[in-house]
Design a protein around this motif. Structure first.
Motif, PDB file in Angstrom:
ATOM      1  N   ALA A 270      45.451  53.141  47.033  1.00  0.00           N
ATOM      2  CA  ALA A 270      46.548  52.218  48.197  1.00  0.00           C
ATOM      3  C   ALA A 270      46.177  51.522  49.264  1.00  0.00           C
ATOM      4  O   ALA A 270      46.395  50.078  49.673  1.00  0.00           O
ATOM      5  CB  ALA A 270      47.494  52.983  48.447  1.00  0.00           C
ATOM      6  N   CYS A 271      45.222  52.232  50.056  1.00  0.00           N
ATOM      7  CA  CYS A 271      44.582  51.577  51.138  1.00  0.00           C
ATOM      8  C   CYS A 271      43.502  49.851  50.780  1.00  0.00           C
ATOM      9  O   CYS A 271      44.131  49.476  51.363  1.00  0.00           O
ATOM     10  CB  CYS A 271      43.479  52.088  51.973  1.00  0.00           C
ATOM     11  N   LYS A 272      42.969  50.504  49.373  1.00  0.00           N
ATOM     12  CA  LYS A 272      42.471  49.080  49.222  1.00  0.00           C
ATOM     13  C   LYS A 272      42.941  47.902  48.779  1.00  0.00           C
ATOM     14  O   LYS A 272      43.066  46.958  49.362  1.00  0.00           O
ATOM     15  CB  LYS A 272      41.475  49.199  48.509  1.00  0.00           C
ATOM     16  N   LYS A 273      44.060  48.055  48.798  1.00  0.00           N
ATOM     17  CA  LYS A 273      44.675  46.909  47.945  1.00  0.00           C
ATOM     18  C   LYS A 273      45.636  46.047  49.326  1.00  0.00           C
ATOM     19  O   LYS A 273      45.332  44.899  49.635  1.00  0.00           O
ATOM     20  CB  LYS A 273      46.327  47.433  47.534  1.00  0.00           C
ATOM     21  N   ILE A 274      45.660  47.012  50.654  1.00  0.00           N
ATOM     22  CA  ILE A 274      45.983  46.662  52.031  1.00  0.00           C
ATOM     23  C   ILE A 274      44.467  45.379  52.180  1.00  0.00           C
ATOM     24  O   ILE A 274      44.934  44.451  52.559  1.00  0.00           O
ATOM     25  CB  ILE A 274      45.969  47.297  52.868  1.00  0.00           C
ATOM     26  N   TYR A 275      43.051  45.829  52.378  1.00  0.00           N
ATOM     27  CA  TYR A 275      41.766  45.324  52.027  1.00  0.00           C
ATOM     28  C   TYR A 275      42.264  43.518  51.610  1.00  0.00           C
ATOM     29  O   TYR A 275      41.823  42.770  52.178  1.00  0.00           O
ATOM     30  CB  TYR A 275      40.940  46.216  52.353  1.00  0.00           C
ATOM     31  N   GLU A 276      42.593  43.465  50.079  1.00  0.00           N
ATOM     32  CA  GLU A 276      41.976  42.752  49.596  1.00  0.00           C
ATOM     33  C   GLU A 276      43.218  42.010  49.668  1.00  0.00           C
ATOM     34  O   GLU A 276      43.427  40.712  49.751  1.00  0.00           O
ATOM     35  CB  GLU A 276      43.296  43.043  48.325  1.00  0.00           C
ATOM     36  N   ALA A 277      45.462  42.492  50.185  1.00  0.00           N
ATOM     37  CA  ALA A 277      46.020  41.295  50.367  1.00  0.00           C
ATOM     38  C   ALA A 277      45.910  40.414  50.955  1.00  0.00           C
ATOM     39  O   ALA A 277      46.057  39.081  51.443  1.00  0.00           O
ATOM     40  CB  ALA A 277      47.104  41.976  50.085  1.00  0.00           C
ATOM     41  N   LYS A 278      45.501  41.175  52.602  1.00  0.00           N
ATOM     42  CA  LYS A 278      45.051  40.781  53.745  1.00  0.00           C
ATOM     43  C   LYS A 278      43.435  40.086  53.585  1.00  0.00           C
ATOM     44  O   LYS A 278      43.630  38.941  54.592  1.00  0.00           O
ATOM     45  CB  LYS A 278      44.818  41.680  54.821  1.00  0.00           C
TER      46      LYS A 278
END
Ligand code: TXA
Ligand code: MG
Length: 350
Positions: A50-58
């Motif tokens: 889930a945290c990896k998705k933060i890096y991708e979205a931002k």
């Protein structure tokens, strides 16, 4: 992906809306939500994927660690290795509120959250929507600012929508953020606390509670080979609109005169020029797009509007922005820290 946008009452947010958001978080999705500082982009802070998705979205560099937010004080103990004496004093004085504490991390906190560091940054926001959401989710919620990496942090749901629409599951619109600049970050994992990022809880307020503290040199100077910020995120170009930002420093009369001269020089070259002015000076500039950031006698208005105004210059589409500078005392330290970064420490002294 379609991003669902839900409007809630900032004081008494609708329970079913928060339950829906909490379900998304628990299932590994991304939800942006208001806090008293800026909007955060939430994910399950114990779920590496889930945290990896933060890096991708931002579009965020993976060595830039995330803050974990908690909804009540009991959420702190499972995610840190140790609560130091100074941490306890700061918590008693300022939590819930706009100060983040860096502490030794517990094993359950994934390396994806801390960017490989053995410390974790924790924040207990006071905003009612943030608190209720995190409590309802029942997990620590990783929450960096909900902007595209490098852009000014979002102080309104519309800013989040502009940067992240289609990339995240939900945006909770709880109105404008009260304070408007990101939280103070204080490293209390070491014996003598170090201020890593100035914010609403000022150095002076902290020193009243724990005595003298150190300030990371990167807070006041341009990061370089010798000055590497202890908060990894502070080394990146930040808060910047597309336009080049130039700060003009001197007594206010000279500043107004110098900015007007620069505006006419640049306009003659065919550039579109913006000026970041104050209530006190707004009628004294000519030939530029003038935006008022706030009132010099009420620094909190400048903090609350700064990111919104930097974003507005992007929408107007100016090539260069000349800005006045502000007193660095108290909360002014946070304002000038963000403004210096937006300008890449680019100054005209007059
Ligand atoms: O006000 C805030 O703190 C907002 C709201 C949404 O909570 N969040 C925020 O997060 O500003 P972000 O990710 O934009 O900034 C967090 C900063 C980054 O500069 C990061 O490098 C630093 O905190 N940081 C995170 N963990 C750290 C750690 N263990 N040690 C030192 N710095 C850390
Ligand atoms: Mg940020």
């Amino acid at each position: 992906m379609e991003t669902k946008i839900i409007k809630v009452d900032p004081e008494r947010p609708d329970k079913s809306a928060l339950e829906e958001a909490a379900r998304i978080l628990r299932a590994g999705g991304l939800v942006a939500f208001p806090t008293e500082t800026v909007y955060g982009l939430g994910a399950n802070g114990l779920d590496a994927n889930a945290c990896k998705k933060i890096y991708e979205a931002k579009g965020r560099p993976s060595d830039n660690p995330l803050i974990l937010t908690i909804g009540d004080i009991s959420g702190l103990y499972p995610i840190v290795g140790r609560v130091t004496e100074n941490a306890e004093k700061i918590i008693d004085a300022f939590w819930p509120g706009p100060i983040t504490l860096v502490l030794p991390k517990a094993d359950c906190v994934p390396m994806e959250v801390t960017g490989g560091l053995d410390t974790v940054a924790v924040r207990f926001p006071s905003n009612a929507v943030a608190r209720e959401l995190i409590k309802t989710a029942g997990i620590p919620v990783a929450a960096p600012s909900a902007n595209s990496s490098g852009k000014p942090s979002p102080t309104r749901a519309s800013h989040v929508e502009f940067d992240l629409n289609g990339k995240i599951d939900m945006i909770i619109d709880g109105g404008p953020a009260d304070w408007g600049l990101e939280s103070t970050i204080l490293d209390v994992s070491v014996d003598r606390p170090v201020l890593l990022r100035p914010g609403a809880v000022t150095k002076e307020m902290i020193e009243e509670i724990v005595g003298e503290i150190d300030v990371d040199p990167a807070v006041y100077s341009k990061p370089s080979a010798d000055i590497v910020p202890k908060a990894p995120g502070m080394k990146y170009k930040h808060y910047s609109p597309a336009a080049k930002v130039i700060l003009v420093s001197g007594n206010l009369e000279n500043v107004v005169k110098t900015i007007n001269e620069k505006v006419s020089e640049d306009s003659a070259k065919g550039l579109k020029v913006g000026v970041m002015a104050t209530e006190q000076t707004k009628n004294r500039y000519t030939g530029a797009s003038v935006l008022v950031v706030g009132d010099r006698d009420k620094p909190e208005t400048i903090g609350a509007n700064l990111f919104k105004i930097l974003r507005k210059f992007d929408h107007i589409g100016v090539d260069v922005v000349y800005s006045e500078v502000f007193d660095e005392a108290g909360e002014g330290a946070a304002i000038m820290n963000r403004l210096n970064k937006a300008a890449g420490f680019n100054y005209i002294y007059c």
